[in-house]
Design a protein around this motif. Structure first.
Motif, mmCIF file in Angstrom:
data_model
loop_
_atom_site.group_PDB
_atom_site.id
_atom_site.type_symbol
_atom_site.label_atom_id
_atom_site.label_comp_id
_atom_site.label_asym_id
_atom_site.label_seq_id
_atom_site.Cartn_x
_atom_site.Cartn_y
_atom_site.Cartn_z
ATOM 1 N N ALA A 439 -11.776 -82.991 55.262
ATOM 2 C CA ALA A 439 -12.294 -84.026 56.327
ATOM 3 C C ALA A 439 -13.623 -83.475 56.873
ATOM 4 C CB ALA A 439 -11.160 -84.174 57.442
ATOM 5 N N GLY A 440 -13.803 -82.323 57.052
ATOM 6 C CA GLY A 440 -15.065 -81.611 57.479
ATOM 7 C C GLY A 440 -15.969 -81.772 56.499
ATOM 8 N N TYR A 441 -15.921 -81.803 55.227
ATOM 9 C CA TYR A 441 -16.662 -81.763 54.215
ATOM 10 C C TYR A 441 -17.384 -83.088 54.239
ATOM 11 C CZ TYR A 441 -18.893 -81.099 49.694
ATOM 12 O OH TYR A 441 -19.882 -80.685 48.792
ATOM 13 N N VAL A 442 -16.531 -84.115 53.976
ATOM 14 C CA VAL A 442 -16.901 -85.445 54.086
ATOM 15 C C VAL A 442 -17.712 -85.986 55.209
ATOM 16 C CG1 VAL A 442 -16.052 -87.670 54.187
ATOM 17 C CG2 VAL A 442 -14.959 -86.288 52.610
ATOM 18 N N ALA A 443 -17.048 -85.370 56.499
ATOM 19 C CA ALA A 443 -17.746 -85.939 57.660
ATOM 20 C C ALA A 443 -19.273 -85.081 57.784
ATOM 21 C CB ALA A 443 -16.989 -85.282 58.975
ATOM 22 N N ASN A 444 -19.366 -83.960 57.148
ATOM 23 C CA ASN A 444 -20.672 -83.232 57.104
ATOM 24 C C ASN A 444 -21.686 -84.044 56.190
ATOM 25 O OD1 ASN A 444 -22.424 -81.112 57.998
ATOM 26 N ND2 ASN A 444 -21.936 -80.173 55.945
ATOM 27 N N PHE A 445 -21.324 -84.510 55.019
ATOM 28 C CA PHE A 445 -22.340 -85.417 54.267
ATOM 29 C C PHE A 445 -22.469 -86.641 54.399
ATOM 30 C CE2 PHE A 445 -21.441 -80.871 52.621
ATOM 31 C CZ PHE A 445 -22.910 -80.484 52.512
ATOM 32 N N ALA A 446 -21.377 -87.467 55.158
ATOM 33 C CA ALA A 446 -21.032 -88.705 54.945
ATOM 34 C C ALA A 446 -22.398 -89.702 55.510
ATOM 35 C CB ALA A 446 -20.098 -89.316 55.876
ATOM 36 N N GLU A 447 -22.648 -90.721 54.976
ATOM 37 C CA GLU A 447 -23.862 -91.722 55.432
ATOM 38 C C GLU A 447 -23.117 -93.042 55.599
ATOM 39 O OE1 GLU A 447 -26.804 -91.931 52.396
ATOM 40 O OE2 GLU A 447 -27.058 -89.782 52.519
ATOM 41 N N GLN A 448 -23.741 -93.779 56.461
ATOM 42 C CA GLN A 448 -23.094 -94.911 56.957
ATOM 43 C C GLN A 448 -22.757 -95.696 55.650
ATOM 44 O OE1 GLN A 448 -25.361 -97.011 60.027
ATOM 45 N NE2 GLN A 448 -24.093 -98.867 60.013
ATOM 46 N N GLY A 449 -21.755 -96.576 55.683
ATOM 47 C CA GLY A 449 -21.287 -97.231 54.585
ATOM 48 C C GLY A 449 -20.740 -96.709 53.409
ATOM 49 N N ASP A 450 -20.484 -95.293 53.379
ATOM 50 C CA ASP A 450 -20.115 -94.819 52.297
ATOM 51 C C ASP A 450 -18.491 -95.344 52.099
ATOM 52 O OD1 ASP A 450 -22.021 -93.156 52.052
ATOM 53 O OD2 ASP A 450 -21.029 -91.277 52.509
ATOM 54 N N LEU A 451 -17.814 -95.214 50.854
ATOM 55 C CA LEU A 451 -16.718 -95.615 50.628
ATOM 56 C C LEU A 451 -15.731 -94.167 50.191
ATOM 57 C CD1 LEU A 451 -14.381 -97.526 49.771
ATOM 58 C CD2 LEU A 451 -15.555 -97.596 47.410
ATOM 59 N N VAL A 452 -14.810 -94.438 50.962
ATOM 60 C CA VAL A 452 -13.824 -93.115 50.551
ATOM 61 C C VAL A 452 -12.658 -93.384 49.987
ATOM 62 C CG1 VAL A 452 -12.806 -90.845 51.502
ATOM 63 C CG2 VAL A 452 -14.752 -91.918 52.567
ATOM 64 N N LEU A 453 -12.311 -93.088 48.795
ATOM 65 C CA LEU A 453 -11.033 -93.406 48.018
ATOM 66 C C LEU A 453 -10.246 -92.263 47.955
ATOM 67 C CD1 LEU A 453 -12.641 -94.815 44.668
ATOM 68 C CD2 LEU A 453 -11.964 -96.070 47.032
ATOM 69 N N PHE A 454 -8.929 -92.727 48.089
ATOM 70 C CA PHE A 454 -7.639 -91.870 48.143
ATOM 71 C C PHE A 454 -6.808 -92.175 46.819
ATOM 72 C CE2 PHE A 454 -9.337 -92.060 52.144
ATOM 73 C CZ PHE A 454 -9.379 -90.968 52.716
ATOM 74 N N ARG A 514 -22.689 -95.056 47.374
ATOM 75 C CA ARG A 514 -21.982 -93.557 47.315
ATOM 76 C C ARG A 514 -20.546 -93.741 47.623
ATOM 77 N NH1 ARG A 514 -24.874 -89.071 49.820
ATOM 78 N NH2 ARG A 514 -23.164 -88.989 51.568
ATOM 79 N N VAL A 515 -19.808 -93.149 46.619
ATOM 80 C CA VAL A 515 -18.367 -93.189 46.897
ATOM 81 C C VAL A 515 -17.668 -91.690 46.827
ATOM 82 C CG1 VAL A 515 -16.325 -93.851 45.537
ATOM 83 C CG2 VAL A 515 -18.415 -95.420 45.169
ATOM 84 N N TRP A 516 -16.891 -91.318 47.484
ATOM 85 C CA TRP A 516 -16.020 -90.148 47.631
ATOM 86 C C TRP A 516 -14.851 -90.446 47.250
ATOM 87 C CZ3 TRP A 516 -18.228 -85.897 49.818
ATOM 88 C CH2 TRP A 516 -19.298 -86.129 50.690
ATOM 89 N N LEU A 517 -14.388 -89.295 46.610
ATOM 90 C CA LEU A 517 -12.970 -89.329 46.155
ATOM 91 C C LEU A 517 -12.289 -88.212 46.533
ATOM 92 C CD1 LEU A 517 -10.484 -90.684 44.094
ATOM 93 C CD2 LEU A 517 -11.487 -89.374 42.273
ATOM 94 N N VAL A 518 -11.375 -88.385 47.237
ATOM 95 C CA VAL A 518 -10.371 -87.556 47.833
ATOM 96 C C VAL A 518 -9.011 -87.214 47.014
ATOM 97 C CG1 VAL A 518 -8.841 -86.572 49.598
ATOM 98 C CG2 VAL A 518 -11.005 -87.900 50.213
ATOM 99 N N TYR A 519 -9.131 -86.256 45.918
ATOM 100 C CA TYR A 519 -8.028 -86.440 44.760
ATOM 101 C C TYR A 519 -7.287 -85.450 45.108
ATOM 102 C CZ TYR A 519 -6.967 -87.318 39.843
ATOM 103 O OH TYR A 519 -6.278 -87.930 38.925
#
Length: 558
Positions: A439-454, A514-519
């Motif tokens: 949660a902290g890692y994504v919050a630190n580098f996130a940009e507006q409109g990023d997609l976070v997938l789980f 930009r797409v984040w994947l929380v795996y």
């Protein structure tokens, strides 16, 4: 004889000390470890309105509502931080310790009661779950109180009298109290004469009789309420009801077939009373039964628990008994504990009915879960936590079988020391899923409109437990989505990714740079690794962060 009397008088103070020590272990470093998936799910449910919570339980959970209802009121009062959310379980676990003493004292004497309370207080397995925001400690408490009530009924000759007779007599005696009779004028007495008129006289005449006069009816009420509460805490508690019915009905049959034999240590209540009690339990449980059928159907369709193996079964039993790591020392202590269990059998050799009572409470749930697992695996140690009650009673009886008090103290000290070392290992080495890191890692580098997938749609809940604070504090604007199905729109818990879901995944990521994947939990939800393979075919991995429980990856255009 005098030593025994002195010990019995001192025992309640010793149990109080044991309870305080057990409570200290249960609150020690309570908020130090991160909240893992199931714990945050409990908090997520508890923070909803009662109506929304019940709908969510029915729709996506596999458990009854009692714990969530208690937690709902608890977090509304004290908050939902890791410490305070877990404190409810810690307090319930602490309250269970004296109940173990009462059970042991009732069926086997003070020494067994004290020993069982001590072993339960220091049990690493019970300490662990007393520090978790889940229902397993409440399950143990409810089962313990119901077991104590049943032990009272099985050792009380008045249990054959119709349920309610004591209460009716009690209330009738209070309502029909006659006027106070004055003492003869020529008779000296140190007792202060009761008032003869006015409100003081009315209060004096209507004083309640000692509670012991209604103890049997209170035991029936407690057995009914807490048996139903056990069922409403976890669905596998049906095996508790099955175990109690199997023993009591079997005892009734034995007594009917052996009228001339000497009376067993435990005596069955009347069949009419037992039937009334079961009807009472059913009435309290009945409103939840239709939902249980729905939950059982969903579990039967798919569930994450693997099929039990012989190694898994023996490890589960070792965990319940010792909860130590796989070391030579722990294996040695496991054999020592098994030896003490054998001594427990010898202790009850002349009280076979008590041993069978404990054996039924222990063996029937284990056998029941294994039988059900032939169709759909449900065998797992945490659902069997309450069978540590008969287990520790039998261990305490094994220590009492040593007879000589110095030897008993040494033996109990060895077992207690073993448990304390295991508890120390838990505090030092045991880790829970670390959702604050992703949660902290994504919050630190996130940009507006990023997609976070789980990949496991369930884990959006522990992620949000820590991420919500960052969102609010830094006004982070991202889109979060479960794959292949979103939890909140589909209501399907942890669906498995298949090749047929790849087109939908491609459609989901379209339009996002930009797409984040929380795996996490991929062994069950994405065993073939289809999600990272699909993303890697379209984009490049630019950031990666491992955490205990999974990995975070950031994908960006090539």
């Amino acid at each position: 004889m005098n030593d025994d009397s002195d010990f019995e008088e001192f025992a309640p103070w010793l149990v109080l000390l044991i309870t305080l020590v057990g409570g200290f272990l249960r609150v020690l470093l309570l908020g130090a470890k991160g909240m893992w998936l199931d714990e945050t799910f409990s908090v997520w449910l508890a923070n909803q309105t009662l109506g929304e919570m019940m709908q969510s339980i029915v729709r996506i959970d596999q458990h009854p509502p009692l714990y969530y209802l208690l937690l709902h009121g608890w977090v509304a009062f004290v908050g939902d931080t890791a410490y305070y959310a877990r404190l409810l379980s810690a307090l319930i676990g602490t309250a269970t310790i004296p109940v173990l003493y009462l059970i042991g004292k009732r069926i086997a004497g003070v020494a067994v009661g004290v020993g069982a309370a001590l072993l339960f207080a220091l049990s690493p397995f019970n300490v662990y779950y007393a520090q978790e925001t889940r229902m397993y400690t409440l399950l143990t408490f409810n089962a313990a109180v119901a077991t104590y009530a049943l032990a009272w009924l099985l050792t009380d000759a008045r249990a054959t009298a119709p349920i309610g007779r004591q209460l009716r007599t009690y209330v009738h005696a209070w309502r029909t109290a006659g006027p106070a009779e004055p003492a003869p004028s020529d008779e000296f007495s140190y007792v202060v004469e009761a008032p003869r008129s006015g409100w003081r006289a009315w209060v004096h005449r209507h004083r309640w009789s000692p509670v012991q006069t209604i103890a049997t009816d209170l035991a029936w009420i407690a057995f009914i309420i807490f048996s139903a509460a056990t069922l409403l805490t976890h669905n596998t508690a049906v095996f508790f009801v099955l175990a109690t019915n199997s023993f009591v009905l079997g005892l009734m049959v034995y007594e009917r077939l052996n009228r001339s034999a000497s009376a067993p240590a435990l005596r069955a209540p009347s069949f009419a009373n037992w039937l009334k009690a079961q009807i009472g339990i059913l009435i309290l449980w009945l409103p939840w039964l239709p939902v249980l059928v729905q939950q059982a159907r969903r579990v039967d369709e798919h569930f994450w628990i693997p099929a039990p193996t012989w190694e898994g079964i023996t490890w589960t039993l070792r965990t319940l008994l010792n909860a130590s790591a796989r070391t030579q020392t722990s294996q040695l202590m496991t054999w020592v504990l098994c030896g003490v269990l054998v001594l427990g059998l010898l202790y009850f050799r002349k009280k076979l009915s008590i041993f069978l009572f404990l054996a039924a409470l222990f063996a029937i749930p284990v056998a029941g879960e294994l039988i059900v697992s032939l169709r759909r695996p449900i065998f797992i140690d945490r659902t069997l936590i309450w069978i540590t009650i008969p287990l520790f009673l039998l261990l305490a009886a094994g220590v009492a079988q040593l007879r000589y008090r110095p030897v008993m103290i040494v033996a109990l000290g060895i077992l207690a020391t073993n448990y304390l070392f295991s508890v120390g290992d838990y505090f030092r080495f045991w880790q829970k899923e670390d959702w604050s890191t992703p949660a902290g890692y994504v919050a630190n580098f996130a940009e507006q409109g990023d997609l976070v997938l789980f990949n496991s749609n369930f884990v959006i809940i522990p992620f949000d437990y820590y991420f919500d604070e960052y969102e609010e504090l830094y006004s982070i604007d991202v889109v979060k989505q479960g794959v292949p199905l979103d939890l909140f729109t589909s209501g399907v818990l942890e669906p498995q990714m298949t090749e047929d879901d790849i087109p939908q995944l491609l459609s989901t990521i379209a339009g996002h740079d930009r797409v984040w994947l929380v795996y996490s939990h991929d062994a069950y939800t994405d065993p073939d690794g289809l999600i990272p393979q699909t993303l890697a075919a379209q984009m490049d991995v630019t950031r990666t962060r491992d955490f205990y429980g999974g990995q975070v990856q950031l994908y960006e255009p090539r």
